[in-house]
Design a protein around this motif. Structure first.
Motif, PDB file in Angstrom:
ATOM      1  N   UNK A 149       0.863  -1.252   0.111  1.00 29.58           N
ATOM      2  CA  UNK A 149       0.182   0.195  -0.006  1.00 29.58           C
ATOM      3  C   UNK A 149       0.867   1.179  -0.024  1.00 29.58           C
ATOM      4  N   UNK A 150       0.704   2.150  -0.800  1.00 28.17           N
ATOM      5  CA  UNK A 150       1.346   3.209  -1.019  1.00 28.17           C
ATOM      6  C   UNK A 150       0.881   4.390  -0.101  1.00 28.17           C
ATOM      7  N   UNK A 151       2.152   4.970   0.553  1.00 25.56           N
ATOM      8  CA  UNK A 151       1.796   6.164   1.426  1.00 25.56           C
ATOM      9  C   UNK A 151       2.744   7.297   1.079  1.00 25.56           C
ATOM     10  N   UNK A 152       2.126   8.410   1.514  1.00 23.13           N
ATOM     11  CA  UNK A 152       2.811   9.745   1.259  1.00 23.13           C
ATOM     12  C   UNK A 152       2.562  10.926   2.424  1.00 23.13           C
ATOM     13  N   UNK A 153       3.281  11.595   2.677  1.00 25.65           N
ATOM     14  CA  UNK A 153       3.189  12.630   3.689  1.00 25.65           C
ATOM     15  C   UNK A 153       3.386  13.995   3.328  1.00 25.65           C
ATOM     16  N   UNK A 154       2.561  15.098   3.528  1.00 27.04           N
ATOM     17  CA  UNK A 154       2.787  16.261   3.329  1.00 27.04           C
ATOM     18  C   UNK A 154       2.648  17.106   4.623  1.00 27.04           C
ATOM     19  N   UNK A 155       3.629  18.083   4.867  1.00 31.36           N
ATOM     20  CA  UNK A 155       3.880  19.006   5.880  1.00 31.36           C
ATOM     21  C   UNK A 155       4.017  20.427   5.490  1.00 31.36           C
ATOM     22  N   UNK A 156       3.377  21.326   6.186  1.00 29.16           N
ATOM     23  CA  UNK A 156       3.721  22.614   6.113  1.00 29.16           C
ATOM     24  C   UNK A 156       3.390  23.379   7.371  1.00 29.16           C
ATOM     25  N   UNK A 157       4.178  24.601   7.575  1.00 29.50           N
ATOM     26  CA  UNK A 157       4.012  25.300   8.743  1.00 29.50           C
ATOM     27  C   UNK A 157       4.284  26.749   8.490  1.00 29.50           C
ATOM     28  N   UNK A 158       3.695  27.626   9.344  1.00 30.48           N
ATOM     29  CA  UNK A 158       4.064  28.989   9.413  1.00 30.48           C
ATOM     30  C   UNK A 158       3.867  29.493  11.056  1.00 30.48           C
ATOM     31  N   UNK A 159       4.546  30.622  10.962  1.00 31.90           N
ATOM     32  CA  UNK A 159       4.443  31.211  12.363  1.00 31.90           C
ATOM     33  C   UNK A 159       3.277  32.472  12.183  1.00 31.90           C
ATOM     34  N   UNK A 160       2.656  32.465  13.222  1.00 28.69           N
ATOM     35  CA  UNK A 160       1.531  33.575  13.381  1.00 28.69           C
ATOM     36  C   UNK A 160       1.655  34.281  14.548  1.00 28.69           C
ATOM     37  N   UNK A 161       1.464  35.716  14.220  1.00 32.56           N
ATOM     38  CA  UNK A 161       1.725  36.492  15.544  1.00 32.56           C
ATOM     39  C   UNK A 161       0.199  36.716  16.178  1.00 32.56           C
ATOM     40  N   UNK A 162      -0.374  35.682  16.778  1.00 30.28           N
ATOM     41  CA  UNK A 162      -1.428  35.545  17.425  1.00 30.28           C
ATOM     42  C   UNK A 162      -1.546  34.486  18.564  1.00 30.28           C
ATOM     43  N   UNK A 163      -2.405  34.520  19.522  1.00 34.21           N
ATOM     44  CA  UNK A 163      -2.355  33.593  20.633  1.00 34.21           C
ATOM     45  C   UNK A 163      -3.125  32.276  19.947  1.00 34.21           C
ATOM     46  N   UNK A 164      -2.683  31.245  20.732  1.00 33.05           N
ATOM     47  CA  UNK A 164      -3.190  29.992  20.299  1.00 33.05           C
ATOM     48  C   UNK A 164      -4.749  29.794  20.242  1.00 33.05           C
ATOM     49  N   UNK A 165      -5.408  30.500  21.159  1.00 30.24           N
ATOM     50  CA  UNK A 165      -6.809  30.654  21.495  1.00 30.24           C
ATOM     51  C   UNK A 165      -7.525  31.579  20.255  1.00 30.24           C
ATOM     52  N   UNK A 166      -6.576  32.655  19.754  1.00 27.64           N
ATOM     53  CA  UNK A 166      -7.046  33.273  18.636  1.00 27.64           C
ATOM     54  C   UNK A 166      -7.015  32.374  17.370  1.00 27.64           C
ATOM     55  N   UNK A 167      -5.997  31.765  17.023  1.00 25.59           N
ATOM     56  CA  UNK A 167      -5.933  30.927  15.887  1.00 25.59           C
ATOM     57  C   UNK A 167      -6.933  30.078  15.911  1.00 25.59           C
ATOM     58  N   UNK A 168      -7.181  29.377  17.116  1.00 22.80           N
ATOM     59  CA  UNK A 168      -8.289  28.119  17.255  1.00 22.80           C
ATOM     60  C   UNK A 168      -9.550  28.653  17.035  1.00 22.80           C
TER      61      UNK A 168
END
Length: 151
Positions: A1-20
């Motif tokens: 079975x084939x597998x593949x993984x994508x991963x991206x990230x970015x820094x955000x100047x806001x609180x975790x609660x705000x992003x959530x």
């Protein structure tokens, strides 16, 4: 079975609660999200969502994933399947990692597995990755612009 993984990230100047709060305001997705065009449902473990994704320049895809994790302020993760298990499964993860006062690292990733992953790898790397990056930038802009949170 084939597998593949994508991963991206970015820094955000806001609180975790705000992003959530931005991530869970599903009703506003059509206004700001260039990748996940809509989500309906309740982000609760075991619940089923109705999701439409459309990377720029690609066709829209609709699916009904099951929520695996809904950890307030930290992680939303779901498992979507095409047709039957093992054909094309995708475990999508939205993760918020606090970096200090008013700053987070937002990570969006997906683990794909199944018979159709191999033939789909090119479009995953091109279209889906572009969709992740577009959404990450739009989330950053929305979280940092101070749109009032809904009560």
């Amino acid at each position: 079975m084939a597998k593949h993984h994508l991963h991206t990230e970015i820094e955000i100047d806001a609180s975790a609660q705000r992003v959530w709060a931005v991530l869970l305001d599903f009703a506003s997705y059509p206004q700001w999200n260039p990748f996940i065009k809509s989500i309906a449902g309740v982000p609760r473990q075991g619940a089923r969502l109705e999701v439409t994704v459309q990377p720029s320049g690609a066709k829209a895809m609709r699916f009904s994933p099951v929520v695996l994790t809904a950890d307030a302020g930290r992680e939303l993760r779901w498992l979507g399947r095409f047709l039957l298990p093992g054909v094309f499964d995708g475990e999508h993860r939205l993760l918020i990692e606090p970096l200090g006062e008013g700053k987070v690292r937002f990570q969006q990733s997906e683990r794909f597995s199944g018979l159709l992953v191999g033939p789909s790898r090119g479009s995953l790397d091109r279209d889906t990755r572009r969709g992740f990056d577009d959404m990450n930038r739009a989330l950053k802009a929305r979280a940092e612009e101070g749109v009032p949170e809904r009560a």
